[in-house]
Design an enzyme around this catalytic site. Structure first.
Site, PDB file in Angstrom:
ATOM      1  N   TYR A   1     -12.049   2.806  -5.951  1.00  0.00           N
ATOM      2  CA  TYR A   1     -10.593   2.661  -5.811  1.00  0.00           C
ATOM      3  C   TYR A   1      -9.919   3.413  -6.965  1.00  0.00           C
ATOM      4  O   TYR A   1     -10.049   3.051  -8.132  1.00  0.00           O
ATOM      5  CB  TYR A   1     -10.174   1.189  -5.850  1.00  0.00           C
ATOM      6  CG  TYR A   1     -10.562   0.369  -4.628  1.00  0.00           C
ATOM      7  CD1 TYR A   1     -11.017   0.968  -3.457  1.00  0.00           C
ATOM      8  CD2 TYR A   1     -10.446  -1.017  -4.641  1.00  0.00           C
ATOM      9  CE1 TYR A   1     -11.370   0.208  -2.340  1.00  0.00           C
ATOM     10  CE2 TYR A   1     -10.791  -1.782  -3.529  1.00  0.00           C
ATOM     11  CZ  TYR A   1     -11.255  -1.156  -2.385  1.00  0.00           C
ATOM     12  OH  TYR A   1     -11.595  -1.915  -1.287  1.00  0.00           O
TER      13      TYR A   1
ATOM     14  N   LEU B   1       1.044  -6.217   9.868  1.00  0.00           N
ATOM     15  CA  LEU B   1       1.256  -7.625  10.230  1.00  0.00           C
ATOM     16  C   LEU B   1       2.130  -8.376   9.211  1.00  0.00           C
ATOM     17  O   LEU B   1       1.941  -9.570   9.014  1.00  0.00           O
ATOM     18  CB  LEU B   1      -0.102  -8.331  10.371  1.00  0.00           C
ATOM     19  CG  LEU B   1      -0.783  -8.241  11.743  1.00  0.00           C
ATOM     20  CD1 LEU B   1      -2.212  -8.769  11.674  1.00  0.00           C
ATOM     21  CD2 LEU B   1       0.004  -9.012  12.796  1.00  0.00           C
TER      22      LEU B   1
END
Ligand SMILES: NC(=O)c1ccc[n+]([C@@H]2O[C@H](COP(=O)([O-])OP(=O)(O)OC[C@H]3O[C@@H](n4cnc5c(N)ncnc54)[C@H](OP(=O)(O)O)[C@@H]3O)[C@@H](O)[C@H]2O)c1
Length: 336
Positions: A55, A210
């Site tokens: 990351y 979402l």
């Protein structure tokens, strides 16, 4: 916060913190804000912290090393993924799960994190040319030496889970699980339950879709544009599903994001074995996630959610074909 147990005895808050967004997964992020987010999360009882050595090409681990105060080290459960290979230009170059690479990966991670041990260490993906027994066996040696406390897996299918668990007890399987991604329910989740392995669900918010607040923008296309569910033609269907959830969320005085988090937590309420990993780089996202942990969905709520977003209603695969091909979970014990 309500607690969940991963594996035999790793007790963590039901909501976990995913740190990828603090290192550019969805665009620019500010380190100061990320550090505040991280500390707010720990202060609110979020103890499972997820990162990976890739990351931000090490940036994420270095950031966590800065954010994690020595006084908090013991209560944080730091989960690190290793083995994903990238080119200098960021292109995907496969997976390395070879035993001889693992001490090397781990040594760099410990240095960046500024810690003596990793709580849960896991291959980011199954290396297709290295038997899982060899990869897990090498991590087990790191456990014996005290550098690692527990072993996890990521995006693997049922057969791989069984083989790995036969070598060393597996603490948790990290896998995408949300109202939009439910294939895990067929074989992977039952296998984990049979073996006493926890599930750390990621993509709970479908990479932001979402939440009910995400809207398409030109800048964002660079970061989410490669995700099929954000592709033109699919976005419209998926955002319409989100609008159906909004009505139910409003009836519970909650946001869509909170409903989506609470739904995942409800799937682990009886067995207490599922952690909802929420990707967040802003304190406000953490505050919402923490409140979601206290939102108890009733049977009526769950039925209404099922009708609003039936399994399989989402448009688009969860990854682009080249990345989907790296997923053992999609080959064995995953999709049916
Ligand atoms: N094992 C694996 O293969 C794997 C793969 C992918 C990810 N992961 C892990 O799982 C974590 C989360 O997964 P994910 O990145 O797929 O995404 P996610 O949790 O589904 O979505 C993250 C996105 O939702 C936004 N968000 C969070 N709470 C919100 C709220 N209340 N309102 C509005 N927006 C909100 C975040 O924004 P802000 O950043 O602005 O707060 C971020 O853009 C990652 O960080 C990583 O640690 C693991």
């Amino acid at each position: 916060m309500e607690q969940r147990t991963l594996g035999a005895d790793v007790c963590v808050g039901a909501v976990g913190l995913g740190c990828a967004g603090m290192s550019g997964a969805y665009g620019r992020s500010a380190d100061e804000q990320s550090i505040a987010t991280f500390r707010n999360a720990l202060d609110a009882g979020i103890t499972f912290i997820d990162t990976a050595d890739h990351y931000g090409m090490g940036h994420n681990e270095t950031l966590i090393g800065q954010a994690l105060r020595p006084a908090d080290r013991d209560r944080a459960v730091v989960s690190v993924k290793f083995g994903a290979l990238f080119g200098v230009d960021g292109s995907v170059r496969g997976i390395n799960g070879r035993p001889d690479a693992i001490p090397n990966f781990l040594g760099y991670s410990l240095q960046r994190l500024g810690t003596d041990y990793v709580d849960i260490y896991r291959p980011a993906r199954l290396d297709p040319v290295v038997p899982i027994e060899e990869t897990v066996g090498a991590v087990a040696e790191m456990v014996q030496k005290g550098y690692v406390r527990g072993i996890g897996l990521s995006e693997v299918g049922a057969e791989t889970i069984r083989r790995a668990h036969a070598v060393h007890p597996i603490t948790d399987v990290q896998i995408e699980y949300s109202l939009f991604s439910r294939d895990v329910e067929d074989e992977i989740l039952p296998t984990c339950r049979e073996l006493g392995i926890g599930v750390t669900a990621y993509g709970v918010l479908a990479q932001g879709m979402l939440t009910g607040t995400w809207r398409p923008s030109a800048g964002d296309a660079r970061h989410r544009g490669h995700l099929p569910r954000f592709a033109a033609g699919n976005i419209e269907t998926n955002l319409a599903l989100v609008e159906r959830l909004r009505e139910i969320a409003t009836s519970r005085s909650a946001t869509v994001a909170q409903l989506a988090i609470a739904w995942v937590l409800a799937q682990g309420r009886v067995h207490r074995d599922i952690v909802a990993l929420v990707g967040a780089s802003r304190p406000r996202s953490i505050a919402e996630a923490v409140d979601a942990a206290g939102l108890r969905l009733t049977e009526d709520d769950l039925d209404a959610i099922e009708q609003a977003v039936p399994r399989g209603a989402v448009a688009g695969e969860r990854y682009a074909p080249a990345l989907l091909a790296l997923l053992d979970s999609e080959r064995t014990g995953g999709r049916r």
